[in-house]
Scaffold this motif. Sequence first.
Motif, PDB file in Angstrom:
ATOM      1  N   THR A   1      -3.752  11.046   7.433  1.00  0.00           N
ATOM      2  CA  THR A   1      -3.023   9.988   6.726  1.00  0.00           C
ATOM      3  C   THR A   1      -3.959   9.168   5.854  1.00  0.00           C
ATOM      4  O   THR A   1      -5.021   8.741   6.310  1.00  0.00           O
ATOM      5  CB  THR A   1      -2.329   9.064   7.758  1.00  0.00           C
ATOM      6  OG1 THR A   1      -1.515   9.886   8.600  1.00  0.00           O
ATOM      7  CG2 THR A   1      -1.451   8.029   7.074  1.00  0.00           C
ATOM      8  N   THR A   2      -3.533   8.947   4.613  1.00  0.00           N
ATOM      9  CA  THR A   2      -4.306   8.120   3.676  1.00  0.00           C
ATOM     10  C   THR A   2      -3.519   6.844   3.401  1.00  0.00           C
ATOM     11  O   THR A   2      -2.313   6.909   3.154  1.00  0.00           O
ATOM     12  CB  THR A   2      -4.534   8.884   2.351  1.00  0.00           C
ATOM     13  OG1 THR A   2      -5.242  10.085   2.670  1.00  0.00           O
ATOM     14  CG2 THR A   2      -5.344   8.081   1.359  1.00  0.00           C
ATOM     15  N   HIS A   3      -4.201   5.708   3.489  1.00  0.00           N
ATOM     16  CA  HIS A   3      -3.580   4.426   3.140  1.00  0.00           C
ATOM     17  C   HIS A   3      -4.264   3.957   1.861  1.00  0.00           C
ATOM     18  O   HIS A   3      -5.466   3.685   1.877  1.00  0.00           O
ATOM     19  CB  HIS A   3      -3.834   3.367   4.223  1.00  0.00           C
ATOM     20  CG  HIS A   3      -3.306   3.762   5.577  1.00  0.00           C
ATOM     21  ND1 HIS A   3      -2.259   3.132   6.181  1.00  0.00           N
ATOM     22  CD2 HIS A   3      -3.697   4.735   6.440  1.00  0.00           C
ATOM     23  CE1 HIS A   3      -2.014   3.678   7.354  1.00  0.00           C
ATOM     24  NE2 HIS A   3      -2.883   4.661   7.542  1.00  0.00           N
ATOM     25  N   VAL A   4      -3.499   3.875   0.770  1.00  0.00           N
ATOM     26  CA  VAL A   4      -4.084   3.411  -0.498  1.00  0.00           C
ATOM     27  C   VAL A   4      -3.674   1.951  -0.684  1.00  0.00           C
ATOM     28  O   VAL A   4      -2.509   1.654  -0.941  1.00  0.00           O
ATOM     29  CB  VAL A   4      -3.607   4.262  -1.694  1.00  0.00           C
ATOM     30  CG1 VAL A   4      -4.266   3.778  -2.986  1.00  0.00           C
ATOM     31  CG2 VAL A   4      -3.881   5.740  -1.459  1.00  0.00           C
ATOM     32  N   GLY A   5      -4.635   1.052  -0.544  1.00  0.00           N
ATOM     33  CA  GLY A   5      -4.360  -0.387  -0.629  1.00  0.00           C
ATOM     34  C   GLY A   5      -4.425  -0.900  -2.062  1.00  0.00           C
ATOM     35  O   GLY A   5      -4.843  -0.197  -2.982  1.00  0.00           O
TER      36      GLY A   5
ATOM     37  N   ILE B   1       6.634  15.455  -1.039  1.00  0.00           N
ATOM     38  CA  ILE B   1       5.440  14.760  -0.528  1.00  0.00           C
ATOM     39  C   ILE B   1       5.869  13.668   0.454  1.00  0.00           C
ATOM     40  O   ILE B   1       6.855  12.974   0.229  1.00  0.00           O
ATOM     41  CB  ILE B   1       4.640  14.141  -1.702  1.00  0.00           C
ATOM     42  CG1 ILE B   1       4.177  15.240  -2.664  1.00  0.00           C
ATOM     43  CG2 ILE B   1       3.471  13.307  -1.197  1.00  0.00           C
ATOM     44  CD1 ILE B   1       3.271  16.294  -2.079  1.00  0.00           C
ATOM     45  N   ASP B   2       5.112  13.533   1.541  1.00  0.00           N
ATOM     46  CA  ASP B   2       5.402  12.503   2.548  1.00  0.00           C
ATOM     47  C   ASP B   2       4.632  11.231   2.158  1.00  0.00           C
ATOM     48  O   ASP B   2       3.451  11.088   2.461  1.00  0.00           O
ATOM     49  CB  ASP B   2       4.962  13.042   3.926  1.00  0.00           C
ATOM     50  CG  ASP B   2       5.352  12.092   5.049  1.00  0.00           C
ATOM     51  OD1 ASP B   2       5.724  10.944   4.757  1.00  0.00           O
ATOM     52  OD2 ASP B   2       5.261  12.518   6.218  1.00  0.00           O
ATOM     53  N   ILE B   3       5.314  10.357   1.442  1.00  0.00           N
ATOM     54  CA  ILE B   3       4.644   9.161   0.900  1.00  0.00           C
ATOM     55  C   ILE B   3       5.616   7.990   0.978  1.00  0.00           C
ATOM     56  O   ILE B   3       6.809   8.147   0.708  1.00  0.00           O
ATOM     57  CB  ILE B   3       4.181   9.403  -0.574  1.00  0.00           C
ATOM     58  CG1 ILE B   3       3.493   8.163  -1.166  1.00  0.00           C
ATOM     59  CG2 ILE B   3       5.312   9.856  -1.472  1.00  0.00           C
ATOM     60  CD1 ILE B   3       2.797   8.444  -2.508  1.00  0.00           C
ATOM     61  N   ARG B   4       5.119   6.830   1.406  1.00  0.00           N
ATOM     62  CA  ARG B   4       6.004   5.652   1.395  1.00  0.00           C
ATOM     63  C   ARG B   4       5.189   4.401   1.094  1.00  0.00           C
ATOM     64  O   ARG B   4       3.977   4.354   1.307  1.00  0.00           O
ATOM     65  CB  ARG B   4       6.766   5.509   2.706  1.00  0.00           C
ATOM     66  CG  ARG B   4       5.904   5.303   3.905  1.00  0.00           C
ATOM     67  CD  ARG B   4       6.708   5.141   5.183  1.00  0.00           C
ATOM     68  NE  ARG B   4       5.786   4.754   6.239  1.00  0.00           N
ATOM     69  CZ  ARG B   4       5.062   5.590   6.943  1.00  0.00           C
ATOM     70  NH1 ARG B   4       5.168   6.894   6.723  1.00  0.00           N
ATOM     71  NH2 ARG B   4       4.227   5.158   7.858  1.00  0.00           N
ATOM     72  N   ARG B   5       5.904   3.384   0.593  1.00  0.00           N
ATOM     73  CA  ARG B   5       5.296   2.092   0.267  1.00  0.00           C
ATOM     74  C   ARG B   5       5.493   1.164   1.450  1.00  0.00           C
ATOM     75  O   ARG B   5       6.583   1.108   2.014  1.00  0.00           O
ATOM     76  CB  ARG B   5       6.005   1.534  -0.974  1.00  0.00           C
ATOM     77  CG  ARG B   5       5.460   0.239  -1.503  1.00  0.00           C
ATOM     78  CD  ARG B   5       6.237  -0.167  -2.762  1.00  0.00           C
ATOM     79  NE  ARG B   5       5.891   0.676  -3.886  1.00  0.00           N
ATOM     80  CZ  ARG B   5       5.181   0.273  -4.949  1.00  0.00           C
ATOM     81  NH1 ARG B   5       4.755  -0.968  -5.044  1.00  0.00           N
ATOM     82  NH2 ARG B   5       4.907   1.096  -5.933  1.00  0.00           N
TER      83      ARG B   5
ATOM     84  N   LYS C   1       0.851  -1.195   0.000  1.00  0.00           N
ATOM     85  CA  LYS C   1       0.000   0.000   0.000  1.00  0.00           C
ATOM     86  C   LYS C   1       0.880   1.235   0.000  1.00  0.00           C
ATOM     87  O   LYS C   1       2.083   1.139   0.292  1.00  0.00           O
ATOM     88  CB  LYS C   1      -0.905   0.007   1.232  1.00  0.00           C
ATOM     89  CG  LYS C   1      -0.146   0.146   2.551  1.00  0.00           C
ATOM     90  CD  LYS C   1      -1.120   0.186   3.724  1.00  0.00           C
ATOM     91  CE  LYS C   1      -0.368   0.209   5.048  1.00  0.00           C
ATOM     92  NZ  LYS C   1      -1.260   0.272   6.208  1.00  0.00           N
ATOM     93  N   LEU C   2       0.295   2.372  -0.325  1.00  0.00           N
ATOM     94  CA  LEU C   2       0.997   3.645  -0.185  1.00  0.00           C
ATOM     95  C   LEU C   2       0.409   4.368   1.012  1.00  0.00           C
ATOM     96  O   LEU C   2      -0.826   4.415   1.183  1.00  0.00           O
ATOM     97  CB  LEU C   2       0.852   4.501  -1.444  1.00  0.00           C
ATOM     98  CG  LEU C   2       1.627   4.023  -2.676  1.00  0.00           C
ATOM     99  CD1 LEU C   2       1.364   4.945  -3.861  1.00  0.00           C
ATOM    100  CD2 LEU C   2       3.128   3.939  -2.399  1.00  0.00           C
TER     101      LEU C   2
ATOM    102  N   GLU D   1       5.942   6.820  -6.045  1.00  0.00           N
ATOM    103  CA  GLU D   1       6.207   7.358  -4.706  1.00  0.00           C
ATOM    104  C   GLU D   1       7.580   8.004  -4.614  1.00  0.00           C
ATOM    105  O   GLU D   1       7.754   8.997  -3.912  1.00  0.00           O
ATOM    106  CB  GLU D   1       5.976   6.306  -3.610  1.00  0.00           C
ATOM    107  CG  GLU D   1       7.003   5.189  -3.524  1.00  0.00           C
ATOM    108  CD  GLU D   1       6.659   4.020  -4.440  1.00  0.00           C
ATOM    109  OE1 GLU D   1       5.897   4.207  -5.401  1.00  0.00           O
ATOM    110  OE2 GLU D   1       7.191   2.910  -4.203  1.00  0.00           O
ATOM    111  N   SER D   2       8.569   7.469  -5.371  1.00  0.00           N
ATOM    112  CA  SER D   2       9.880   8.120  -5.265  1.00  0.00           C
ATOM    113  C   SER D   2       9.854   9.465  -6.004  1.00  0.00           C
ATOM    114  O   SER D   2      10.449  10.432  -5.555  1.00  0.00           O
ATOM    115  CB  SER D   2      11.009   7.188  -5.715  1.00  0.00           C
ATOM    116  OG  SER D   2      11.082   7.159  -7.093  1.00  0.00           O
TER     117      SER D   2
END
Length: 432
Positions: A391-395, A416-420, A3-4, A408-409
């Motif tokens: 916070t959003t969790h994209v599954g 942007i604050d985003i991680r896998r 997820k992201l 995401e990179s």
Amino acid sequence: MEKLVIHGGPPLCGTLPVSASKNAALPLMAAAILPHGVTHLDHIPHLRDITTFSHVLRITGASVERKGRGLQIDASRIGFPEAPYELVKKMRASFYMLGALLGRCGQARVSLPGGCAWGPRPVNLHLEGLKALGAAIDLDEGYVVARLPHGGLPGGSYRFDPSSVGATVNLLLAASVGSGGSRIENAAIEPDVIVFCEMLQAMGAKLSGIGTRTIEVEGIRELQAVDYSNCPDRIELGTFMIAAAIAGTPGEPVHLTHTRPDHLGDDFLDAFQKTGAEYVVENGSVIVTPPEAVNPVSITTAIYPGFPTDLQAQWTVLLACAHGKATVTDQVYGDRFNHIPELARMGLQASVNGNQVTVSGGARLTGARVMSTDLRASVSLVLAGLVASGTTHVGRIYHLDRGYEKLESKLSQCGIDIRREQYDEFSAPNQG
Ligand code: UD1
């Protein structure tokens, strides 16, 4: 599963590079099996759809190897003219093997693609068109079995209604190698199709009318393997323009590099400017200046050069950020709205009526656990995560990985604050 996880709030700033086109790469790969030789395709993105299609090609006997940012496809030996259900159901564009195998081997057994996340996506035009050009087509246990008479495709004339990208590609693949002349009317004029036609021409195919609604083909006995370079992805460019407009800092330009804005079509560019966002094109880059406030602008999708259906889910998120009401109408696919209930979980105010969504924008979206249902729906959830509070969790981002390279990179390099993360879909929320 992966997820992201996005912490909304930090603005998007800096430079976002646009990857090479997925939808152009797929027909280029299909064309590579027409000649008996080694084709080098440059600028092929690292995506799940490309991996899937590489498997599809390998099954026929081709060798497909990644060489840096490109692919080397050796089609010296093609011995098994089949595309199996297991791969075609993963990606509909595998159906390009019908035309490619007919052109190369004079026969093909290709699984019917079946359903799609957003409703029926028929292949009647592919089958009727190939029949009109002289192929014999039968159905056998979920497979299309196609054969050409001795001597290759005799040729003929067919008019598409509506114009179809996939069917235009399939007919051209089969008709380029053949014994007769073919005429395709109301052909697709999408940039992806033009790039594909230009590669066929570089291989020696006798095509005229490229980029117009009528394409004529004079079949020849054999095509030559070539080195060919793919174009930038127009849908990723449109997605990033929307991201910059809604998540950038008003007045501070965001640079999108490696672009072909002319491939987006006027309808998208006109609608984008009406939102109040500004853009200029400079040396292959699009520089977007986000507006103080986003205007609500209604759009209706249409076949190219109309507003792309592949950008309507992202536009819905833009409308969520605008003050006022506007609509998104999809004339290409009447039921492509799986993202709406997920976005509603983030606070989107919207109602679906037939093929139209009415969005009442202005209320800030809030982070939530949401689930991707298809490629463009999943990127709309990521866009929503950029502008949401919390916070959003994209599954289920395997959908996203089909068509967005290193998203995401790219976004984290723009602030942007985003991680896998790995997650277990069936675990309790505090565990996953
Ligand atoms: C391509 C794109 C996809 C995009 C779509 C529309 C690729 C790999 N995919 O899909 O991302 O969303 O164009 O821009 O390039 N139709 C028929 N009968 C057919 C074929 C199509 O009625 O046999 C209709 C479709 O339902 C649709 C319209 O024609 O309404 C256009 O579809 P088409 O251009 O064929 O889409 P794809 O090539 O599948």
